[in-house]
Design an enzyme around this catalytic site. Sequence first.
Site, PDB file in Angstrom:
ATOM      1  N   SER A  10     -18.919  30.394  84.758  1.00 56.14           N
ATOM      2  CA  SER A  10     -18.999  30.446  86.384  1.00 56.14           C
ATOM      3  C   SER A  10     -20.194  29.621  86.997  1.00 56.14           C
ATOM      4  CB  SER A  10     -18.954  31.966  87.042  1.00 56.14           C
ATOM      5  OG  SER A  10     -18.069  32.644  86.579  1.00 56.14           O
ATOM      6  N   GLY A  12     -22.273  27.708  85.381  1.00 48.65           N
ATOM      7  CA  GLY A  12     -22.620  26.146  84.845  1.00 48.65           C
ATOM      8  C   GLY A  12     -21.556  25.374  85.434  1.00 48.65           C
ATOM      9  N   ASN A  96     -29.620  35.884  85.316  1.00 43.39           N
ATOM     10  CA  ASN A  96     -29.812  36.978  85.854  1.00 43.39           C
ATOM     11  C   ASN A  96     -30.525  37.768  84.901  1.00 43.39           C
ATOM     12  OD1 ASN A  96     -28.678  36.845  88.187  1.00 43.39           O
ATOM     13  ND2 ASN A  96     -26.759  37.572  87.728  1.00 43.39           N
ATOM     14  N   LYS A 175     -34.725  39.610  92.583  1.00 40.90           N
ATOM     15  CA  LYS A 175     -33.211  39.328  92.044  1.00 40.90           C
ATOM     16  C   LYS A 175     -32.773  40.407  90.969  1.00 40.90           C
ATOM     17  CE  LYS A 175     -29.828  36.417  91.740  1.00 40.90           C
ATOM     18  NZ  LYS A 175     -28.668  37.430  91.373  1.00 40.90           N
ATOM     19  N   ASN A 193     -17.924  43.263  94.796  1.00 40.22           N
ATOM     20  CA  ASN A 193     -19.427  43.538  95.611  1.00 40.22           C
ATOM     21  C   ASN A 193     -19.599  44.183  96.829  1.00 40.22           C
ATOM     22  OD1 ASN A 193     -19.875  42.181  93.179  1.00 40.22           O
ATOM     23  ND2 ASN A 193     -21.112  40.369  94.185  1.00 40.22           N
TER      24      ASN A 193
HETATM   25  N1  LIG Z   1     -21.295  34.781  88.065  1.00 41.47           N
HETATM   26  C1  LIG Z   1     -21.898  34.839  89.173  1.00 41.47           C
HETATM   27  O1  LIG Z   1     -21.397  34.974  90.324  1.00 41.47           O
HETATM   28  C2  LIG Z   1     -23.313  34.936  89.056  1.00 41.47           C
HETATM   29  C3  LIG Z   1     -23.940  34.775  87.427  1.00 41.47           C
HETATM   30  N2  LIG Z   1     -25.245  34.625  87.554  1.00 41.47           N
HETATM   31  C4  LIG Z   1     -26.046  34.909  86.168  1.00 41.47           C
HETATM   32  O2  LIG Z   1     -25.857  33.385  85.521  1.00 41.47           O
HETATM   33  C5  LIG Z   1     -25.944  33.454  84.294  1.00 41.47           C
HETATM   34  C6  LIG Z   1     -24.514  32.982  83.735  1.00 41.47           C
HETATM   35  O3  LIG Z   1     -23.470  33.802  84.197  1.00 41.47           O
HETATM   36  P1  LIG Z   1     -22.079  33.395  84.213  1.00 41.47           P
HETATM   37  O4  LIG Z   1     -21.856  31.815  84.543  1.00 41.47           O
HETATM   38  O5  LIG Z   1     -21.180  34.314  84.983  1.00 41.47           O
HETATM   39  O6  LIG Z   1     -21.459  33.536  82.700  1.00 41.47           O
HETATM   40  P2  LIG Z   1     -20.187  33.311  82.015  1.00 41.47           P
HETATM   41  O7  LIG Z   1     -19.841  34.145  81.041  1.00 41.47           O
HETATM   42  O8  LIG Z   1     -19.074  32.756  82.896  1.00 41.47           O
HETATM   43  O9  LIG Z   1     -20.621  31.702  81.167  1.00 41.47           O
HETATM   44  C7  LIG Z   1     -21.550  31.664  80.198  1.00 41.47           C
HETATM   45  C8  LIG Z   1     -20.898  30.502  79.359  1.00 41.47           C
HETATM   46  O10 LIG Z   1     -22.025  30.200  78.169  1.00 41.47           O
HETATM   47  C9  LIG Z   1     -21.226  29.867  77.399  1.00 41.47           C
HETATM   48  N3  LIG Z   1     -21.983  29.738  76.375  1.00 41.47           N
HETATM   49  C10 LIG Z   1     -22.526  30.857  75.270  1.00 41.47           C
HETATM   50  N4  LIG Z   1     -23.037  30.428  74.341  1.00 41.47           N
HETATM   51  C11 LIG Z   1     -23.007  29.170  74.333  1.00 41.47           C
HETATM   52  C12 LIG Z   1     -23.780  28.221  73.400  1.00 41.47           C
HETATM   53  N5  LIG Z   1     -24.456  28.400  72.255  1.00 41.47           N
HETATM   54  N6  LIG Z   1     -23.422  26.862  73.780  1.00 41.47           N
HETATM   55  C13 LIG Z   1     -22.876  26.535  74.960  1.00 41.47           C
HETATM   56  N7  LIG Z   1     -22.023  27.217  75.725  1.00 41.47           N
HETATM   57  C14 LIG Z   1     -22.332  28.861  75.528  1.00 41.47           C
HETATM   58  C15 LIG Z   1     -19.956  30.526  77.187  1.00 41.47           C
HETATM   59  O11 LIG Z   1     -18.955  29.951  76.533  1.00 41.47           O
HETATM   60  P3  LIG Z   1     -17.470  30.570  76.069  1.00 41.47           P
HETATM   61  O12 LIG Z   1     -16.707  30.504  77.372  1.00 41.47           O
HETATM   62  O13 LIG Z   1     -17.097  29.619  74.897  1.00 41.47           O
HETATM   63  O14 LIG Z   1     -17.973  32.107  75.763  1.00 41.47           O
HETATM   64  C16 LIG Z   1     -19.627  30.630  78.976  1.00 41.47           C
HETATM   65  O15 LIG Z   1     -18.865  29.433  79.216  1.00 41.47           O
HETATM   66  C17 LIG Z   1     -25.932  35.032  83.764  1.00 41.47           C
HETATM   67  O16 LIG Z   1     -27.270  35.269  83.486  1.00 41.47           O
HETATM   68  C18 LIG Z   1     -25.241  35.524  85.045  1.00 41.47           C
HETATM   69  O17 LIG Z   1     -26.152  37.104  85.073  1.00 41.47           O
HETATM   70  C19 LIG Z   1     -26.058  34.517  88.240  1.00 41.47           C
HETATM   71  C20 LIG Z   1     -25.486  34.606  89.645  1.00 41.47           C
HETATM   72  C21 LIG Z   1     -24.181  34.575  89.870  1.00 41.47           C
HETATM   73  C1  LIG Z   2     -25.271  37.305  93.069  1.00 42.10           C
HETATM   74  C2  LIG Z   2     -24.288  38.265  92.069  1.00 42.10           C
HETATM   75  C3  LIG Z   2     -24.406  39.523  92.372  1.00 42.10           C
HETATM   76  C4  LIG Z   2     -22.742  37.756  92.541  1.00 42.10           C
HETATM   77  O1  LIG Z   2     -21.787  38.433  92.011  1.00 42.10           O
HETATM   78  C5  LIG Z   2     -24.637  38.108  90.928  1.00 42.10           C
HETATM   79  O2  LIG Z   2     -25.761  37.597  90.573  1.00 42.10           O
HETATM   80  C6  LIG Z   2     -23.705  38.473  89.672  1.00 42.10           C
HETATM   81  O3  LIG Z   2     -22.722  38.758  89.691  1.00 42.10           O
HETATM   82  O4  LIG Z   2     -24.311  38.527  88.652  1.00 42.10           O
END
Ligand SMILES: NC(=O)C1=CN([C@@H]2O[C@H](COP(=O)(O)OP(=O)(O)OC[C@H]3O[C@@H](n4cnc5c(N)ncnc54)[C@H](OP(=O)(O)O)[C@@H]3O)[C@@H](O)[C@H]2O)C=CC1
Ligand SMILES: CC(C)(CO)C(=O)C(=O)O
Length: 285
Positions: A10, A12, A96, A175, A193
Amino acid sequence: MNIGVIGLGSVGLFVASQLSESHNVTGYCRRDRQRQSILKNGILVDQKPFHIDVELVENIKKHDLLIICVKQPHIDNLLPVLKEVSETTTFLFLQNGLGHIEKVSVELKNILVGTCDYGISKLEDHSISLKGAGLIRIASVADNNDIAIRTANQLSRDVINVEFASNLSQVLHEKLIVNSVINPLTALFEVKNGEILTNDYLKDIAHQLSHEAALAMKIDSNHAWSLVQKVASQTKENHSSMLKDIQQNKQTEIDYINGFILKQSQETLPSHSLIYQLIKAKENI
Ligand SMILES: NC(=O)C1=CN([C@@H]2O[C@H](COP(=O)(O)OP(=O)(O)OC[C@H]3O[C@@H](n4cnc5c(N)ncnc54)[C@H](OP(=O)(O)O)[C@@H]3O)[C@@H](O)[C@H]2O)C=CC1
Ligand SMILES: CC(C)(CO)C(=O)C(=O)O
């Protein structure tokens, strides 16, 4: 700038797509199927396409800035890859929870950390939906504020808000508190949420969690609760990242969020102890 984004989930996909309007962006994933899907379709953000280069992470190249968007439990596996390019690269970690900074600081130089309070949902390997505008705050780990300020200025564009934060620990702790309330509650009850504010019973539990976390992190309780409410309201239509982990039978970040708070605290935190165990139980069902 020449930017690499590792972890195309999400966050990335969101960051890579938005920065591609003004920078040269390469996304790194770990599955060739995802790579092909993004090369073919671009990244769709609410159906709008953005085109970036995509590579498998083992083919990492040097970049001015590498933004790491994997979840906390996946950082360990990534460290050897990051070390390969560490001489010339600035790293921005966007996770996070806490626990990662000490670990990566031992292995890497030029580290920035950030918080992201956008609500983002991944729909497919190449598509996301934005569920709440927010802000990315970045700060320097080693008091290298110049790099953090320059990076924030270079990244911030109309479509993505990036701000320099002078007080690293305050930003991270605030955060942490927000996530320690919204994430486990929405994951346990499988709700969006916003529900933690509209369901009176959930709201009471959320307030109690927020109060305990504020006590543990030595932050004013009223201030913490107003931040929780602000983010829950801004991202009311989002499914939290912890809920998505539970739905997909993946390990959650509970150890780095509520687990971290419990370890840090000198007080007993009954609500956090209970919610920690409940999430662990749910992870193991
Ligand atoms: N979603 C949200 O709304 C929010 C999330 N966050 C934080 O951001 C961070 C990321 O969250 P989010 O994007 O939701 O997580 P996701 O699970 O959606 O994405 C993580 C990605 O990392 C990939 N990955 C894992 N290991 C590797 C590796 N060795 N090399 C390359 N890619 C890899 C996974 O690949 P694969 O698909 O192949 O498993 C997956 O696509 C977390 O810490 C989360 O708490 C912060 C704010 C908002
Ligand atoms: C900002 C928020 C609460 C968005 O859903 C988040 O950081 C998460 O889902 O991990």
